[in-house]
Design an enzyme around this catalytic site. Structure first.
Site, PDB file in Angstrom:
ATOM      1  N   CYS A   1       0.824  -1.214   0.000  1.00 13.99           N
ATOM      2  CA  CYS A   1       0.000   0.000   0.000  1.00 13.99           C
ATOM      3  C   CYS A   1       0.855   1.259   0.000  1.00 13.99           C
ATOM      4  O   CYS A   1       0.336   2.361  -0.168  1.00 13.99           O
ATOM      5  CB  CYS A   1      -0.933   0.008   1.208  1.00 13.99           C
ATOM      6  SG  CYS A   1      -2.143  -1.296   1.135  1.00 13.99           S
TER       7      CYS A   1
ATOM      8  N   HIS B   1     -12.436   9.270  -9.425  1.00 13.19           N
ATOM      9  CA  HIS B   1     -11.281   9.369 -10.319  1.00 13.19           C
ATOM     10  C   HIS B   1     -10.294  10.436  -9.861  1.00 13.19           C
ATOM     11  O   HIS B   1      -9.788  11.228 -10.660  1.00 13.19           O
ATOM     12  CB  HIS B   1     -11.738   9.583 -11.769  1.00 13.19           C
ATOM     13  CG  HIS B   1     -12.428   8.380 -12.312  1.00 13.19           C
ATOM     14  ND1 HIS B   1     -13.723   8.068 -11.993  1.00 13.19           N
ATOM     15  CD2 HIS B   1     -11.989   7.372 -13.102  1.00 13.19           C
ATOM     16  CE1 HIS B   1     -14.072   6.936 -12.586  1.00 13.19           C
ATOM     17  NE2 HIS B   1     -13.031   6.486 -13.258  1.00 13.19           N
TER      18      HIS B   1
ATOM     19  N   GLU C   1     -13.379  -1.090   0.573  1.00 15.11           N
ATOM     20  CA  GLU C   1     -12.201  -0.744  -0.241  1.00 15.11           C
ATOM     21  C   GLU C   1     -12.007  -1.781  -1.340  1.00 15.11           C
ATOM     22  O   GLU C   1     -11.720  -1.457  -2.493  1.00 15.11           O
ATOM     23  CB  GLU C   1     -10.963  -0.697   0.669  1.00 15.11           C
ATOM     24  CG  GLU C   1      -9.686  -0.308  -0.038  1.00 15.11           C
ATOM     25  CD  GLU C   1      -8.483  -0.406   0.869  1.00 15.11           C
ATOM     26  OE1 GLU C   1      -8.386  -1.391   1.635  1.00 15.11           O
ATOM     27  OE2 GLU C   1      -7.635   0.504   0.839  1.00 15.11           O
TER      28      GLU C   1
END
Lengths: 161, 149
Positions: free
Chosen positions: A33, A80, A131
């Site tokens: 991550c 986005h 997520e």
């Protein structure tokens, strides 16, 4: 009690890191991550309201009003985007999904207050953020008041993982 | 312990208030008020609460749950036009909340033993919209009191 939940989707990128740590330390703490260029997810946001069902219309809230609120408060700003750099409210925060959930809950709560000034019989109850299919995070709005401040990028605090 | 059983039914409906004009209904409900109606594939998840029986190991016999859901929900509602064929939706608007509450009402009467109680009805109108009807617990009531205070 009766609640209504609507699901929404947005795709965004992020990178987990603390600026007080080296890349190597970040990598140890956050694993993949923390890859330097970031990565993205298709987030699924569930918004739950609780309230009285209007005896005439059978509704707690008009779906189109909820859609507009979620769109204006969250989706149009998060969709986005890069959560590390594009979202003012995420500035200086590690964009863990815990922190993203907290920020979204606060944004929705602020927007909700302006919507329900007309005396709506229903209130924002919970915010759930998925997520990936495997990771989900939820906060009850009742608990938001007691919630500690989200974890800042700069505090360099010791995290327990 | 909680036990959840799922059932599906497909039905059509119109959301409109009888006393309002078509224009008023359309302004308020949007395309849900289109006069000829439209349909959904409803999914209902029924959650029961109880302790497993020490002999059978079951909270409740799921065959029994299945047949109750069949009788109370699927048989009367599947492939029906809710407004015209399924009371009380001739007199109340068949919104997701009202359909969920009607299902709760029907099931509450069937799961009335002290050993097993109805804990939640979750009704999906679409994959992205659902209503929960949840048994009021003492904790929730206390929390409401705290909020009001």
């Amino acid at each position: 009690m009766t609640t209504l939940t609507a699901r929404y989707r947005f795709s965004a990128s992020h990178r987990l890191y603390l600026s007080s740590l080296s890349d190597e330390e970040n990598s140890q703490l956050f694993g993949k991550c923390s890859n330097p260029y970031g990565h993205g997810h298709d987030y699924v946001l569930s918004v739950t309201v609780r309230g009285e069902v209007d005896p005439q219309t059978g509704l707690m809230i008009r779906k189109q009003d909820l859609d507009r609120l979620v769109d204006q408060a969250v989706l149009r700003n998060f969709s986005h985007r890069n959560l590390n750099v594009d979202i003012a409210e995420m500035d200086e925060l590690v964009p863990t999904t815990e922190n993203v959930t907290l920020v979204i809950a606060r944004l929705l709560q602020a927007a909700w207050r302006s919507l329900s000034s007309e005396g709506s019989g229903c209130r924002l109850w919970a915010v759930h953020l998925q997520e990936t299919d495997r990771n989900g995070f939820e906060i009850r709005l009742n608990d938001l008041r007691r919630q500690t401040t989200p974890i800042s990028i700069n505090e360099g605090m010791v995290l327990h993982v | 312990m909680f036990v959840t059983r799922k059932a599906e039914f497909s039905a059509s409906h119109i959301c409109r208030v009888a006393e309002w004009s078509d224009t008023q209904n359309h302004e308020f409900f949007g395309e849900e008020a289109n006069p000829s109606g439209h349909g959904h594939n409803y999914v209902v998840e029924v959650t029961l609460e109880g302790e497993p029986d020490p002999v059978t190991g079951m909270v409740i016999d799921l065959k029994q749950v299945k047949s109750i859901l069949e009788e109370e929900i699927v048989e009367p509602m599947d492939h029906r036009f809710l407004n015209y064929e399924v009371p009380p939706f001739d007199s109340i608007v068949p919104t997701t909340a009202n359909v969920a509450r009607e299902i709760w009402k029907r099931l509450e009467a069937r799961f009335d033993s002290p050993a097993v109680r109805l804990a939640r009805v979750r009704l999906f109108e679409t994959a992205d919209l659902y209503v929960d009807v949840i048994a009021d617990s003492e904790m929730e009531s206390a929390l409401d009191g705290e909020l009001a205070a």
